[in-house]
Design an enzyme around this catalytic site. Structure first.
Site, mmCIF file in Angstrom:
data_model
loop_
_atom_site.group_PDB
_atom_site.id
_atom_site.type_symbol
_atom_site.label_atom_id
_atom_site.label_comp_id
_atom_site.label_asym_id
_atom_site.label_seq_id
_atom_site.Cartn_x
_atom_site.Cartn_y
_atom_site.Cartn_z
ATOM 1 N N HIS A 34 0.810 -1.210 0.000
ATOM 2 C CA HIS A 34 0.000 0.000 0.000
ATOM 3 C C HIS A 34 0.851 1.271 0.000
ATOM 4 O O HIS A 34 0.325 2.375 0.103
ATOM 5 C CB HIS A 34 -0.909 -0.042 1.239
ATOM 6 N N LYS A 86 3.265 4.435 -1.099
ATOM 7 C CA LYS A 86 3.375 5.382 -2.209
ATOM 8 C C LYS A 86 4.702 6.110 -2.045
ATOM 9 O O LYS A 86 4.863 6.915 -1.119
ATOM 10 C CB LYS A 86 2.230 6.401 -2.208
ATOM 11 N N ASP A 141 16.986 10.932 -7.623
ATOM 12 C CA ASP A 141 18.422 11.213 -7.485
ATOM 13 C C ASP A 141 18.909 11.244 -6.043
ATOM 14 O O ASP A 141 19.964 11.824 -5.753
ATOM 15 C CB ASP A 141 18.771 12.546 -8.159
ATOM 16 N N HIS A 191 -9.029 11.295 2.355
ATOM 17 C CA HIS A 191 -8.181 10.112 2.198
ATOM 18 C C HIS A 191 -6.830 10.262 2.873
ATOM 19 O O HIS A 191 -6.022 9.338 2.863
ATOM 20 C CB HIS A 191 -7.999 9.828 0.696
ATOM 21 N N LYS A 242 -3.736 10.569 5.583
ATOM 22 C CA LYS A 242 -3.345 9.812 6.768
ATOM 23 C C LYS A 242 -2.317 10.656 7.535
ATOM 24 O O LYS A 242 -1.125 10.683 7.188
ATOM 25 C CB LYS A 242 -2.739 8.464 6.388
ATOM 26 N N ASP A 256 0.793 16.819 20.067
ATOM 27 C CA ASP A 256 1.162 18.045 20.755
ATOM 28 C C ASP A 256 1.552 19.126 19.743
ATOM 29 O O ASP A 256 0.920 19.240 18.699
ATOM 30 C CB ASP A 256 2.264 17.765 21.779
#
Length: 492
Positions: free
Chosen positions: A237, A239, A244, A410, A412, A417
């Protein structure tokens, strides 16, 4: 007619026998007791509806897979880990036996706030160190994310790493393909890894065009020798884009026009990516190397990371089903437990396990401002129904739950704090905790945490806080559907 009833009775009996056999298999092989109970009950009671899903979702363990993947990771981390892990940029190595033998102890940034025990826990959990000397930039939504990614690829001189869970052959996918082909033809090494199930509808012509241009492109599958369409657990899952060794991109976006708002039902799509510069790029790159080596049995030709003028502390946390510990779940538990004043979480799917839910409840009892932002629109009906029931339980425990109004949410993100923020691919659900390969980047920096706070405050301003009536006001049949959906939470 009598013969038809005989055939029907035989089929019903066969279904229940197979369901009982599958239930025994689930009890023996499912990784959690909750999952085992959910599968066993449903397979015995409703085998007509659950036998086929069990073939796709329930076979959570392949013979030898976990041991083989774990051994490969240990070899790579011992022999081929980034040189940055051994440099003075590392706050902790995460491999020390005790506090006295740690090198580079007491860096004033993270250790001063979180306390040394938390730093030690997280580095041991991740197997990667905190690295100082990084710069991280928030990329809000698809236009900003893909503009930055494509601009970085355009500037590539030596190599490009691309890894996504979903790749579509739509307008955005074609744009990425054409750019990668152009770079490969210009002599830039291009490595492209996509998940075999997440990108199941990626046409052969797309892959073939990249291969013919010199792009090294491979699917990620649980078994290296073939793609098992019956096994949709253990999905990659992550991404990741690295250019470079200078710039890395991690977050929630996949490659598809829906991530740019192209799906009218879910638009505008709300998501967050980050751009990372500095030594932490090497850690992100190493996560890709582990996945690439599993898929190809070859190491990609990549270089070291480059330094940047900023001095942020970052740690990369990669999790997956081959981990010795339940890394992703424990990361959330530790992050929530470290909170002193607030913990804000955004997730498209709210299906926490008992450990995470307990940490949330305890945080509320400590007086921490606990907020969770979830979507108001659904992309998966069963998951959405289960999430509503978990939201109700969380509200009763004192957690503040918000629903994002404008479109599908969508992203995450975790904010702890006024100094720690984590952004990546992991959802607050069992699939991310135990079944998927995920990546999160944890930053410990007040300025960056302030940027994340501002972003989330904007999101909260476009959201509605919900109360117990969100559940109580639902029709009886819908409440029943929520409870049924929650039975499947260990596999959602």
């Amino acid at each position: 007619m009598q013969l038809d009833w005989l055939h029907l009775g035989t089929l019903v009996m066969a279904a229940h026998v197979l369901g009982a056999i599958a239930a025994v298999h689930a009890v023996i092989n499912t990784r959690t007791s909750q999952g085992a109970v959910a599968w066993a009950v449903s397979l015995v009671a409703m085998p007509y509806f659950t036998l086929i899903p069990y073939l796709f979702l329930g076979r959570s363990k392949f013979a030898g897979y976990i041991d083989e993947r774990r051994l490969e990771n240990e070899i790579l981390r011992n022999r081929s880990h980034p040189t940055e892990w051994e440099s003075g940029d590392a706050t902790e190595t995460g491999t020390f036996p005790d506090i006295s033998s740690a090198r580079g102890v007491a860096a004033p940034g993270p250790a001063e706030y979180l306390g040394h025990p938390v730093i030690r826990t997280l580095t041991r959990l991740s197997g990667m160190p905190f690295l100082r000397g990084n710069a991280v930039r928030v990329l809000i939504n698809g236009d900003a994310t893909f503009s930055a990614i494509l601009e970085a690829i355009e500037r590539a001189e030596r190599y490009v790493i691309v890894q996504f869970f979903i790749v579509r052959a739509d307008a955005l996918g074609e744009l990425l393909k054409d750019m990668l082909i152009a770079k490969a033809q210009a002599g830039v090494r291009v490595y492209f890894l996509y998940d075999s199930i997440g990108s199941f509808d990626l046409p052969h012509r797309y892959v073939s065009a990249l291969q013919q241009a010199g792009v090294e492109i491979h699917p990620f599958a649980t078994k290296r020798v073939f793609v098992n369409r019956f096994q949709i657990n253990f999905r990659n899952h992550r991404k990741i884009v690295v250019v470079d060794g200078e710039r890395a991109f991690v977050g929630g976006h996949n490659v598809g026009v829906e991530y740019l708002g192209g799906n009218a039902r879910l638009s505008p799509w709300r998501d967050t990516h980050i751009e990372v510069r500095g030594p932490a790029v090497a850690s992100i790159q190493f996560v890709f190397i582990e996945d690439w080596y599993w898929a190809t049995q070859r190491l990609p030709e990549v270089g070291p990371s480059t330094r940047c003028p900023d001095d942020m502390h970052c740690m990369v946390l990669a999790s997956g089903p081959a981990d010795k510990q339940e890394t992703c779940s424990l990361f959330f538990v530790e992050a929530i437990s470290a909170a002193r004043t607030r913990v804000w979480i955004t997730t498209p799917y709210l299906i926490p396990d008992e450990a995470v839910f307990s940490a949330l409840r305890l945080a509320v009892m400590r007086g921490v401002d606990v907020r969770i932002l979830i979507p108001s629109r659904r992309d998966h009906h069963v998951v959405f129904a289960a999430s509503k029931l978990y939201a109700y339980d969380a509200i009763l425990a004192g957690v503040r739950i918000f629903r994002y109004r404008p479109g599908f949410l969508h992203q995450k993100v975790v904010l702890v704090d006024d100094i720690a923020a984590a952004i990546g691919s992991a959802n607050l659900d069992n699939r991310s905790f135990r079944l998927n390969f995920e990546i999160m980047v944890l930053t410990v920096d007040r300025r960056f945490a302030g940027e994340v706070e501002g972003m989330l405050l904007d999101d909260f301003a476009l959201s509605d806080e919900i109360g117990p009536d969100d559940y109580r006001g639902s029709p009886a049949w819908r409440r029943m559907a929520m409870h049924v959906a929650r039975l499947f939470s260990p596999i959602l």
